[in-house]
Design an enzyme around this catalytic site. Structure first.
Site, PDB file in Angstrom:
ATOM      1  N   LYS A   9       5.987 -29.661 -17.757  1.00 22.70           N
ATOM      2  CA  LYS A   9       6.983 -28.781 -17.408  1.00 22.70           C
ATOM      3  C   LYS A   9       6.535 -27.495 -18.116  1.00 22.70           C
ATOM      4  O   LYS A   9       6.883 -26.354 -17.719  1.00 22.70           O
ATOM      5  CB  LYS A   9       8.290 -29.431 -18.063  1.00 22.70           C
ATOM      6  CG  LYS A   9       9.422 -28.399 -18.001  1.00 22.70           C
ATOM      7  CD  LYS A   9      10.611 -29.134 -18.704  1.00 22.70           C
ATOM      8  CE  LYS A   9      10.826 -28.992 -19.836  1.00 22.70           C
ATOM      9  NZ  LYS A   9      11.300 -28.061 -20.713  1.00 22.70           N
ATOM     10  N   ASN A  10       6.328 -27.884 -19.590  1.00 17.60           N
ATOM     11  CA  ASN A  10       6.124 -26.726 -20.286  1.00 17.60           C
ATOM     12  C   ASN A  10       4.876 -25.771 -20.135  1.00 17.60           C
ATOM     13  O   ASN A  10       4.689 -24.788 -20.689  1.00 17.60           O
ATOM     14  CB  ASN A  10       6.075 -27.090 -21.956  1.00 17.60           C
ATOM     15  CG  ASN A  10       7.474 -27.646 -22.174  1.00 17.60           C
ATOM     16  OD1 ASN A  10       8.659 -27.606 -21.610  1.00 17.60           O
ATOM     17  ND2 ASN A  10       7.540 -28.116 -23.547  1.00 17.60           N
ATOM     18  N   CYS A  24      20.795 -23.020 -28.931  1.00 13.98           N
ATOM     19  CA  CYS A  24      20.532 -24.347 -28.162  1.00 13.98           C
ATOM     20  C   CYS A  24      21.082 -25.613 -28.509  1.00 13.98           C
ATOM     21  O   CYS A  24      21.838 -25.417 -29.831  1.00 13.98           O
ATOM     22  CB  CYS A  24      18.937 -24.382 -28.363  1.00 13.98           C
ATOM     23  SG  CYS A  24      18.112 -25.831 -28.264  1.00 13.98           S
ATOM     24  N   ARG A  56      17.574 -21.171 -32.159  1.00  9.13           N
ATOM     25  CA  ARG A  56      16.124 -20.973 -31.690  1.00  9.13           C
ATOM     26  C   ARG A  56      15.734 -19.536 -31.704  1.00  9.13           C
ATOM     27  O   ARG A  56      16.212 -19.224 -30.539  1.00  9.13           O
ATOM     28  CB  ARG A  56      15.794 -21.926 -30.500  1.00  9.13           C
ATOM     29  CG  ARG A  56      15.857 -23.354 -30.640  1.00  9.13           C
ATOM     30  CD  ARG A  56      15.587 -24.268 -29.580  1.00  9.13           C
ATOM     31  NE  ARG A  56      14.314 -24.105 -29.022  1.00  9.13           N
ATOM     32  CZ  ARG A  56      14.011 -24.731 -27.740  1.00  9.13           C
ATOM     33  NH1 ARG A  56      14.866 -25.160 -26.918  1.00  9.13           N
ATOM     34  NH2 ARG A  56      12.611 -24.468 -27.382  1.00  9.13           N
ATOM     35  N   ASP A  87       8.847 -32.862 -29.689  1.00  8.02           N
ATOM     36  CA  ASP A  87       9.269 -33.244 -28.515  1.00  8.02           C
ATOM     37  C   ASP A  87       9.219 -34.712 -28.352  1.00  8.02           C
ATOM     38  O   ASP A  87       9.700 -35.345 -27.292  1.00  8.02           O
ATOM     39  CB  ASP A  87       8.805 -32.382 -27.471  1.00  8.02           C
ATOM     40  CG  ASP A  87       9.333 -31.207 -27.121  1.00  8.02           C
ATOM     41  OD1 ASP A  87      10.278 -30.706 -27.812  1.00  8.02           O
ATOM     42  OD2 ASP A  87       8.618 -30.296 -26.205  1.00  8.02           O
ATOM     43  N   ARG A 128      16.268 -32.054 -16.344  1.00 10.74           N
ATOM     44  CA  ARG A 128      15.441 -30.924 -16.515  1.00 10.74           C
ATOM     45  C   ARG A 128      13.841 -31.113 -16.723  1.00 10.74           C
ATOM     46  O   ARG A 128      13.107 -30.086 -16.617  1.00 10.74           O
ATOM     47  CB  ARG A 128      15.886 -30.088 -18.040  1.00 10.74           C
ATOM     48  CG  ARG A 128      17.364 -29.604 -17.754  1.00 10.74           C
ATOM     49  CD  ARG A 128      17.598 -29.023 -19.201  1.00 10.74           C
ATOM     50  NE  ARG A 128      16.450 -28.116 -19.512  1.00 10.74           N
ATOM     51  CZ  ARG A 128      16.502 -27.480 -20.644  1.00 10.74           C
ATOM     52  NH1 ARG A 128      17.301 -27.707 -21.595  1.00 10.74           N
ATOM     53  NH2 ARG A 128      15.073 -26.958 -21.030  1.00 10.74           N
TER      54      ARG A 128
END
Ligand code: UD1
Length: 432
Positions: free
Chosen positions: A22-23, A116, A121, A310, A402
């Site tokens: 995803k990132n 966030c 952030r 993460d 997400r």
């Protein structure tokens, strides 16, 4: 709304395929508008975040066609160099459009992201970095309005402190088509950034020092469309390794496929093995074998190649299954512990003090009704549900969607009793 229902205690077995990153997908999608013409991106995960980013690109004027995991982005016309609040508030990475639109159109109006779920952030480094390239920046009704004098940025130097993935991406998006040269000091070296730079290079960008702390950019007049393949998701890989360690049958391997072990960072692999879990790395696989007894190993997150922030929520769940007391300290995001009160409801003995959570391992977890609060927090609840006694109901899984594609189907195919069901969050409790 949808929730996940997990009946705990089943063993994870067989194979788990890791999805695409995803990132990495998000910066690749942003880069696609730097070239006029049609860019093809392969292995783009089907997730809420990538769908939102497609929407962001469409708002700017691109045509985005989605066929499974392939995106075709026609950026021939980018007539609306804007990213509105409605989308940026859903997906902070929409802020990448600041650099991308400046690079492509010489101007951009992009909503400033707000807070966030896990605290402030900031994006100050994105803005200061782009200013250092020669852009003028104004704040208008919550939007950042950036302009390149004479439609093209001059280029310039900027040192990041701290090093930031997002700021490195944003500055690069703006710098690759600048008139002159640019330099980013203390640049991010995360694999997401390295793969993104590979795409920029394939488009004709002139970059030196990718994967090191100093990236130099020689601006080019234009970039060309490419057909580019995204990489596997390193955070999903780490999540699945943790899943196998806590709910695999001791002595029996669980195979993770589409795995890029080299993207995990040395620290994670080292610490993972110290729990006593066996981990055999192949070309595109990792075989994980759970031990009889998990050792408690404390971690401190830091930027790549350190232990990823993460993965700290998931690691906390692993520590609940280890024998002994250990800690998780997050130095990247000091307030990222929203999952702890939810885990406490399942019997997890953990308490937060400043940016450290202390976990007492070895207690039995019990199924409960819990609530997702953010992406990684929600997957930690899934892991907890897998090892808990009884049934766990995880609400608000739109957070999970997400970043994890078809998570429940993958886990169900590997032996976990998990299903997605509709529910009414505001329904009254049953009367007795
Ligand atoms: C990315 C990841 C996110 C991950 C994070 C850290 C994406 C879409 N998201 O987020 O999943 O948790 O990296 O690995 O790729 N900072 C500033 N000013 C800025 C920008 C950052 O002070 O302008 C600080 C942050 O508060 C944080 C540190 O820099 O402490 C690193 O953050 P950064 O690498 O920018 O994270 P993101 O790119 O937002």
């Amino acid at each position: 709304m949808e929730k996940l229902v997990i009946r705990g205690g089943r063993k994870l077995k067989g194979t788990l395929p890791v999805g695409s990153s995803k990132n990495t997908a998000l910066p690749l999608m942003a880069a696609s508008i730097l070239a006029g013409g049609v860019t093809t991106l392969r292995h783009i995960p089907v997730l809420r975040d990538t769908q939102t980013f497609s929407h962001v690109l469409r708002v700017a004027g691109a045509f985005v066609d989605v066929e499974g995991h392939q995106l075709t982005i026609d950026a021939t016309r980018i007539e609306f160099p804007e990213a509105p609040y409605e989308l940026v508030k859903k997906l902070r990475a929409s802020f990448y459009m600041l650099g991308a639109l400046l690079g492509r159109c010489g101007r951009a109006r992009v909503s400033l992201p707000g807070g966030c779920a896990w605290g402030p952030r900031p994006v100050n480094l994105h803005i200061e970095g782009i200013k250092a390239l020669g852009a003028t920046i104004d704040l208008d009704e919550g939007d950042i309005v950036a302009t390149a004098p004479g439609r093209r940025l001059a280029g310039g130097s900027f040192a990041l402190e701290p090093s930031s993935v997002g700021a490195t991406v944003n500055i690069l998006l703006a710098a690759v088509t600048a008139k002159g040269t640019s330099r980013i000091e203390n640049a991010a070296i995360e694999p997401d950034v390295v793969v993104f730079c590979e795409m920029l290079k394939a488009m004709g960008a002139r970059l030196a020092g990718v994967g090191t702390r100093t990236i130099e950019v020689e601006g080019v007049d234009s970039l060309t469309r490419v057909n580019f393949a995204n990489c596997p998701d390193r955070i999903e890989l780490g999540t699945f390794m943790i899943a196998a360690a806590i709910s695999g049958t001791p002595g029996e391997r669980v195979r993770l496929t589409n795995a890029r072990a080299d993207h995990l960072g040395e620290e994670f692999l080292h610490i993972f093995r110290r729990t006593g879990t066996e981990c055999v790395i192949g070309d595109t696989t990792i075989d994980v074998t759970a031990p009889e007894v998990l050792q408690p190993v404390s971690v401190t997150t830091s930027i790549y190649p350190g232990f990823p922030t993460d993965l700290q929520a998931q690691w906390t769940v692993l520590l609940t299954q280890a024998h002994g007391t250990s800690t998780v300290t997050d130095t990247v995001y000091f307030d990222r512990f929203n999952h702890i009160p939810e885990l406490n409801r399942m019997g997890v003995q953990a308490r937060v003090e400043n940016n450290t959570v202390t976990v007492k391992g070895g207690s039995v977890l019990k199924g409960a009704r819990v609530m997702s609060t953010d992406l990684r927090a929600s997957v930690s609840l899934v892991l907890a549900g897998m090892v808990a006694e009884g049934t766990t109901h995880i609400g608000r899984i739109y957070h999970l969607d997400r970043g994890y594609e078809r998570l429940e189907s993958k886990l169900a195919a590997a032996g976990i009793d998990i299903e997605r069901v509709q529910y009414d969050e505001f329904a009254a409790p049953p009367s007795r």
